[in-house]
Design a protein around this motif. Structure first.
Motif, PDB file in Angstrom:
ATOM      1  N   ARG A  58      58.973  39.897 -73.565  1.00 42.58           N
ATOM      2  CA  ARG A  58      58.369  38.590 -73.835  1.00 42.58           C
ATOM      3  C   ARG A  58      58.745  37.568 -72.777  1.00 42.58           C
ATOM      4  O   ARG A  58      58.068  36.549 -72.629  1.00 42.58           O
ATOM      5  N   ASP A  59      59.798  37.844 -72.021  1.00 44.57           N
ATOM      6  CA  ASP A  59      60.225  36.900 -70.983  1.00 44.57           C
ATOM      7  C   ASP A  59      60.069  37.474 -69.583  1.00 44.57           C
ATOM      8  O   ASP A  59      60.661  36.975 -68.628  1.00 44.57           O
ATOM      9  N   ASP A 301      63.532  32.614 -81.447  1.00 44.65           N
ATOM     10  CA  ASP A 301      62.405  33.547 -81.456  1.00 44.65           C
ATOM     11  C   ASP A 301      62.159  33.953 -82.911  1.00 44.65           C
ATOM     12  O   ASP A 301      63.084  34.369 -83.610  1.00 44.65           O
TER      13      ASP A 301
END
Length: 455
Positions: A58-59, A301
């Motif tokens: 996700r990063d 998150d």
């Protein structure tokens, strides 16, 4: 059977100095392969897209191989550039065609490959395992393999091993698929489209969380070493790799990466994982908006918050423990009061309260603690209390361990239960093994959740 996954991670032993490319001896600096890398300013790395090697999280780019190669490229003073291929067969063909300086793709050092390529030092011990599905084929011996349908990815070390086994079992057959990865074949086993597969233990450990009905039937090899593969004439690069790997045991990079990518996968409970995957679709949708809202409010998150809530209460708003903690995030009465939660059984209040509490704990840690370790240590504090975490941080420093590194810190936490350590600590005794287990399970649940949502 407990898989032999990484019993000997630190295969590159010995003392070495981490030298930059410019500090190499004149002989090494003149090596054509190193010169080409230096002139280009890039290390060309052939890999494949898989959870054990390289993938987009996700990063951004992540993965065990990605981080290890990136550290080596930094040591050389160049940037890594990743050449992505679909399968082991494609990776090997690309290296042979000169498309990269090395291949870092979870490749086993085998006799057949050593005849064609050079290898760097081993860095991870794995074991080839026969994997079938619960309720399906279950061969009891090597001789019984002739009676089951086996599929493997082409040009893999698994093919070499099966060819060796055929000398013992002449009727042994298998299908080698150049178009499928090991992960895809394991999914076919899970879907009952093929009886069994052969896979390395680290790949099995990761994928059993997504396909819990997979079952390790037997090991097919002793432990083998994963290593980076190089063109046969890469003398300078190979020497530099050997020098760099020799220093990894001292700087702790290998153990840190092991903890980051594999430290939570030793846990495998078939019933628990299967139930959890069902509840992702049956229970979670009702609460997902609450997790998303609370996570956005408190800088977290939402998948992490949802995974933590499952560990706390199995997403049951009325959950209650014998010690009096209650609700979705299992808040104590005192903590709930401090957070302004007046009804712990209200899922919205509980989730927002738990998110705020976790965010506060994370913010209380010193600036020296970086992510993702910061989150793991904050989760440990949620479980055991910040007082005990600060005690353990001091103990870690006394023992020469890094209190900011989760991999090292988690080794210290269980010592809080031992009188010779806790008698001199401010907050005294604590069941320090519990937060270690707590964090491992949350990380495991989170990765399963992300996988389910992506499918």
């Amino acid at each position: 059977m407990r898989p032999a996954i990484f019993s000997n991670l630190r295969l590159a032993l010995g003392l070495g100095l981490s030298l930059s490319l410019s500090a190499c001896s004149s002989e090494e600096a003149a090596s054509p392969d190193l010169e080409a890398i230096s002139d280009r300013g890039e290390l060309l790395v052939i890999t494949r897209n898989a959870p054990t090697t390289y993938y987009y999280g996700r990063d951004g780019e992540v993965g065990f191989e990605y981080e290890l190669v990136s550290a080596f490229a930094e040591h050389l003073g160049v940037s890594p550039r990743f050449v992505i291929r679909d399968s082991v067969d494609d990776v090997i063909n690309a290296l042979e065609a000169g498309e990269g300086d090395l291949a870092a793709a979870g490749l086993t050092r085998t006799a057949g490959r050593e005849g064609r390529f050079a290898f760097g030092p081993g860095y991870l011990a794995v074991q080839q395992q026969l994997v079938c599905r619960r309720g399906g084929a279950n061969p009891g011996s090597i001789e019984d393999l002739a009676d089951v349908q086996i599929m493997v990815t082409a040009s893999s070390s698994y093919v070499e091993r099966l060819e060796e086994l055929r000398t013992e079992v002449p009727d042994l057959t298998w299908e080698a698929r150049p178009d499928l990865t090991t992960e895809q074949i394991l999914e076919l086993v899970w879907k009952r489209e093929v009886d069994c597969a052969v896979a390395d233990s680290n790949i099995v450990a990761i994928n059993r969380r997504y396909f819990p009905e997979l079952q390790v039937i037997m090991p097919l090899t002793e432990e083998e070493s994963l290593a980076w593969m190089l063109p046969p004439d890469s003398r300078g690069l190979r020497r530099e790799l050997e020098r760099w790997f020799a220093g990894l045991d001292d700087n702790g990079l290998l153990s840190t990466l092991q903890g980051r990518y594999y430290g939570h996968v030793d846990i495998f409970d078939y019933v628990d994982v299967a139930r959890y995957r069902r509840r992702i679709h049956s229970r979670l949708p009702r609460f997902r908006p609450l997790f998303e809202e609370a996570a956005e409010t408190h800088g977290l998150d939402w998948t992490l918050l949802a995974a933590q809530a499952y560990q706390e209460s199995h997403w049951d708003p009325s959950a209650r423990s014998p010690t009096g903690v209650r609700g979705m995030m299992m808040l104590t009465l005192r903590t709930a009061g401090d957070l302004g939660v007046d009804n712990r059984l209200d899922p919205a209040q509980s989730i927002h309260g738990g998110a705020r509490y976790l965010a506060d704990l994370r913010n209380r840690l010193p600036d020296s603690v970086e992510e993702p370790d910061r989150t793991w240590i904050a989760l440990a504090a949620y479980n055991i209390g910040m007082g005990h975490v600060f005690d353990a941080r001091g103990l870690a420093r006394d023992l020469g361990r890094d209190p900011d590194n989760w991999v090292e810190f988690r080794e210290v936490l269980p010592l809080l239960a031992q009188p010779r350590y806790h008698r001199n600590l401010r907050f005294g005794y604590a069941r320090g093994s519990e937060p270690v287990e707590y964090v491992r399970r949350i990380r495991n649940y989170r990765e399963i959740l992300i996988r389910e949502l992506d499918d």
